[in-house]
Scaffold this active site. Structure first.
Site, mmCIF file in Angstrom:
data_model
loop_
_atom_site.group_PDB
_atom_site.id
_atom_site.type_symbol
_atom_site.label_atom_id
_atom_site.label_comp_id
_atom_site.label_asym_id
_atom_site.label_seq_id
_atom_site.Cartn_x
_atom_site.Cartn_y
_atom_site.Cartn_z
ATOM 1 N N LYS A 206 0.839 -1.199 0.000
ATOM 2 C CA LYS A 206 0.000 0.000 0.000
ATOM 3 C C LYS A 206 0.878 1.256 0.000
ATOM 4 O O LYS A 206 0.700 2.158 -0.796
ATOM 5 C CB LYS A 206 -0.902 -0.043 1.231
ATOM 6 N N GLU A 212 10.471 -4.548 4.724
ATOM 7 C CA GLU A 212 10.611 -5.944 4.304
ATOM 8 C C GLU A 212 10.329 -6.087 2.803
ATOM 9 O O GLU A 212 11.082 -6.725 2.064
ATOM 10 C CB GLU A 212 9.607 -6.836 5.057
ATOM 11 N N GLY A 268 -5.071 -2.363 5.061
ATOM 12 C CA GLY A 268 -4.212 -3.473 4.618
ATOM 13 C C GLY A 268 -4.878 -4.829 4.799
ATOM 14 O O GLY A 268 -4.924 -5.641 3.873
ATOM 15 N N ARG A 269 -5.425 -5.070 5.987
ATOM 16 C CA ARG A 269 -5.990 -6.401 6.266
ATOM 17 C C ARG A 269 -7.342 -6.610 5.600
ATOM 18 O O ARG A 269 -7.944 -7.681 5.723
ATOM 19 C CB ARG A 269 -6.063 -6.641 7.776
ATOM 20 N N GLU A 354 -5.410 -7.462 14.805
ATOM 21 C CA GLU A 354 -4.960 -6.126 14.425
ATOM 22 C C GLU A 354 -6.131 -5.133 14.484
ATOM 23 O O GLU A 354 -5.934 -3.942 14.718
ATOM 24 C CB GLU A 354 -4.362 -6.165 13.014
ATOM 25 N N HIS A 385 -4.026 -33.814 16.840
ATOM 26 C CA HIS A 385 -2.891 -34.604 17.328
ATOM 27 C C HIS A 385 -1.859 -33.710 17.986
ATOM 28 O O HIS A 385 -0.713 -34.118 18.178
ATOM 29 C CB HIS A 385 -2.285 -35.388 16.163
ATOM 30 N N LYS A 517 7.615 -0.687 13.359
ATOM 31 C CA LYS A 517 8.341 -0.199 12.170
ATOM 32 C C LYS A 517 9.265 0.952 12.574
ATOM 33 O O LYS A 517 10.405 1.051 12.122
ATOM 34 C CB LYS A 517 7.357 0.282 11.097
HETATM 35 C C1 G6Q Z 1 -2.764 -4.237 7.808
HETATM 36 C C2 G6Q Z 1 -1.540 -3.689 8.322
HETATM 37 C C3 G6Q Z 1 -0.271 -4.332 7.849
HETATM 38 C C4 G6Q Z 1 0.136 -3.913 6.433
HETATM 39 C C5 G6Q Z 1 1.605 -4.280 6.225
HETATM 40 C C6 G6Q Z 1 2.082 -4.007 4.830
HETATM 41 O O1 G6Q Z 1 -3.881 -3.820 8.053
HETATM 42 O O2 G6Q Z 1 -1.538 -2.330 8.169
HETATM 43 O O3 G6Q Z 1 -0.299 -5.721 7.929
HETATM 44 O O4 G6Q Z 1 -0.698 -4.513 5.500
HETATM 45 O O5 G6Q Z 1 2.400 -3.617 7.162
HETATM 46 O O6 G6Q Z 1 1.959 -2.653 4.527
HETATM 47 P P1 G6Q Z 1 2.148 -2.163 3.043
HETATM 48 O O7 G6Q Z 1 1.075 -2.727 2.214
HETATM 49 O O8 G6Q Z 1 2.090 -0.658 3.117
HETATM 50 O O9 G6Q Z 1 3.495 -2.651 2.588
#
Ligand code: G6Q
Length: 551
Positions: A206, A212, A268-269, A354, A385, A517
């Site tokens: 996003k 990462e 994001g989620r 989250e 198990h 972060k």
């Molecule tokens: C989701 C969070 C988180 C996010 C990641 C990746 O709701 O905000 O999991 O999706 O940190 O972020 P970017 O899409 O900005 O790389």
């Protein structure tokens, strides 16, 4: 502001809990032979059986009163209308617009967002078709056979989960790979499986600044350039981006023509419904991706229009509130009996934890209640198990959701059929055992079938008994297909939303993610200096300094 704990329904629920606490679920079933009829809901072929819970009609009535007192109706309207209910980020939470198949206008800041949603869907359709039919070529003219999605968190978990869940719908000659962890092992192991001439990287972020993802994307780009002797023209054929941030995408070297856009009102989620779902569209085909959206849209309509007591997300949410706040059961297990859904527990772990792992209210006050539960789980029968022992006989009561299709996606020959019958019988066995338990007398009857054997090994009786009275929901459906999966995911999204409304928290921000972060960006430069670090506490300093000594 009055708190929800001051509401009439809350107070009545506190009293009601005391009166129902000692009633075993076995007795609830004995008292009401039609308990299943009274405590299940249907949506098309989906059946949600919530009869194996410590509830009766009065419980449900009070829980619905509570939802009303929390003004669920108003919040639901605000969510769907695109009001900026994510007030700490000044954003709407409009994932429902992404799957708005009825296409009615949805306004944010005076602009109807539907035309741009539909444009991106059309662009995704064209691109995914081109890749799937071989019209999109790698730089050397070969067709794409591997799609590597580079993203993390919300930009990874959803697409990875869906591609795994619906593998039988996937393109037979395409292989999706998901790279998320900044641990170099993740990208290295992915690249080992790829040929640069036939690999397409989808960089999904996003913000397009996530450490990462940017590190993994840079490594992938270098790997590609090494193969094509540094020829940057090759990037265009092998990299596309999914982002809200065109400027940074361009700086990274990806042509914005190859960028699929989404918007800040997509959390994001909640983003697998946006262009973040590009890897899904390419692997499964746009028709299947649209069915996934359609399934979610059906549940959006159900959630909006169905009276609370017949509303699946509302019922599941309020039963969750019942356990978390009135019984102090603070974890929740997701137990899919479908190997394809093995990534559903981590997906829902993010969606729930989250969203509702919050301790400050919408009124900027500390929340006095337990909010989101610890969500965890594993596919069945594997979990049986491993950790089910604790669910059956541990000190903690763990409300669980069992999820299972009635038919396997892997089309029935006689052997597959047998596998599925074994799977289904295990699911039934677990939900019944958790509810019924096994009394000491029942154990004795099993252990000592004759009078002569009676009393031998009596000391084992208690160990082999089960208290039961352990709650579960069962969610069953005909087959795990795109529409059904869309329905299932939207049910959970709205469940989480409803709980956030009751707890009066903002389910759509994630400052906890941001904090990690921020600290990581302070530590990274310290790892590259030679002098000993004194910038932090003694534990942190020593961990950093030991790293420096050993690298
Ligand atoms: C989701 C969070 C988180 C996010 C990641 C990746 O709701 O905000 O999991 O999706 O940190 O972020 P970017 O899409 O900005 O790389």
């Amino acid at each position: 502001m009055t708190e929800i704990t001051d509401s009439k329904a809350w107070k009545k629920l506190v009293e009601h809990q005391k009166s129902i606490q000692a009633t075993h679920m076995r007795d609830l079933f004995n008292q009401d032979p039609n308990r299943f009829d009274n405590f299940h809901l249907n949506f098309q072929d989906l059946i949600v059986d919530f009869s194996k819970n410590k509830i009766n009609n009065h419980t449900l009535k009070l829980l619905m009163d509570l939802a009303r007192e929390a003004k669920l109706d108003d919040w639901r309207t605000k969510l769907f209308k695109g009001e900026k209910i994510n007030f700490t980020e000044n954003r709407a939470a409009l994932h429902t617009a992404l799957r708005n198949q009825s296409n009615h206008p949805i306004m944010i800041d005076g602009e109807d967002v539907m035309p741009k949603v539909n444009n991106v869907l059309d662009k995704m359709a064209k691109f995914s078709e081109d890749v799937r039919n071989g019209d999109w070529k790698g730089y050397s003219g070969k067709r794409i056979v591997t799609i590597v999605n580079i993203g993390i968190g919300g930009s990874d978990l959803g697409p990875a989960m869906v591609c795994k869940a619906l593998k039988s719908f996937g393109h037979p000659n395409l292989k999706p790979i998901f790279v998320s962890n900044v641990d170099g092992a993740d990208i290295s192991q992915a690249l080992e499986q790829c040929d640069p001439e036939t690999t397409l990287f989808i960089v999904a972020s996003k913000t397009f600044t996530t450490q990462e993802t940017m590190a993994n994307a840079s490594t992938a780009r270098q790997w590609l350039l090494n193969h094509f002797q540094g020829n940057t023209a090759s990037i265009k054929s092998h990299f596309v981006a999914v982002s809200t941030n065109a400027r940074v995408v361009k700086e990274f070297g990806i042509d914005t023509e190859n960028m699929f856009e989404f918007w800040d009102w997509v959390g994001g989620r909640y983003s697998l419904w946006s262009a973040i779902g590009l890897s899904i569209a390419v692997y499964l085909g746009m028709d299947h991706y649209r069915k996934l959206l359609a399934g979610a849209h059906e549940i959006d309509q159900h959630f909006l229009e169905t009276p609370l007591k017949k509303n699946i997300p509302v019922i599941l949410a309020m039963i969750g509130v019942w356990y978390i706040n009135f019984f102090n059961y603070n974890t929740h297990a997701i137990l899919p009996y479908d190997q394809g859904l093995s990534l559903l527990p981590p997906y829902l772990q993010q969606a729930d934890m989250e969203s509702n792992g919050k301790f400050v209210s919408r009124d900027d006050e500390y929340v006095s209640l337990h909010t989101g539960p610890v969500v965890w789980g594993e596919s069945g029968t594997n979990g049986q198990h491993a950790f089910y022992q604790l669910i059956h006989q541990g000190q903690d009561i763990i409300p669980s959701d069992f999820i299972i299709p009635m038919r396997s996606q892997y089309h029935p020959n006689s052997e597959a059929d047998l596998h599925h019958k074994i799977l289904f019988s295990n699911f039934i066995a677990q939900t019944r055992a958790l509810m019924m338990g096994k009394t000491e007398n029942e154990v004795r009857k099993e252990m000592f079938p004759t009078d002569e054997s009676y009393g031998k090994l009596e000391h084992l009786v208690r160990h082999k008994s089960f208290l039961g009275d352990r709650p579960s929901n069962s969610i069953i459906f005909n087959e795990l297909d795109p529409k059904t999966l869309g329905r299932l995911l939207a049910i959970y999204e709205h469940k989480i939303f409803v709980q956030g409304v009751v707890w009066n928290i903002n389910s759509f921000d994630q400052w906890g993610v941001e904090y990690g972060k921020q600290i990581a960006s302070m530590v990274l430069p310290e790892l590259s200096t030679t002098r000993a670090t004194e910038a932090f506490d003694s534990s942190t300093n020593n961990l950093i300094n030991n790293f420096k000594k050993n690298t």
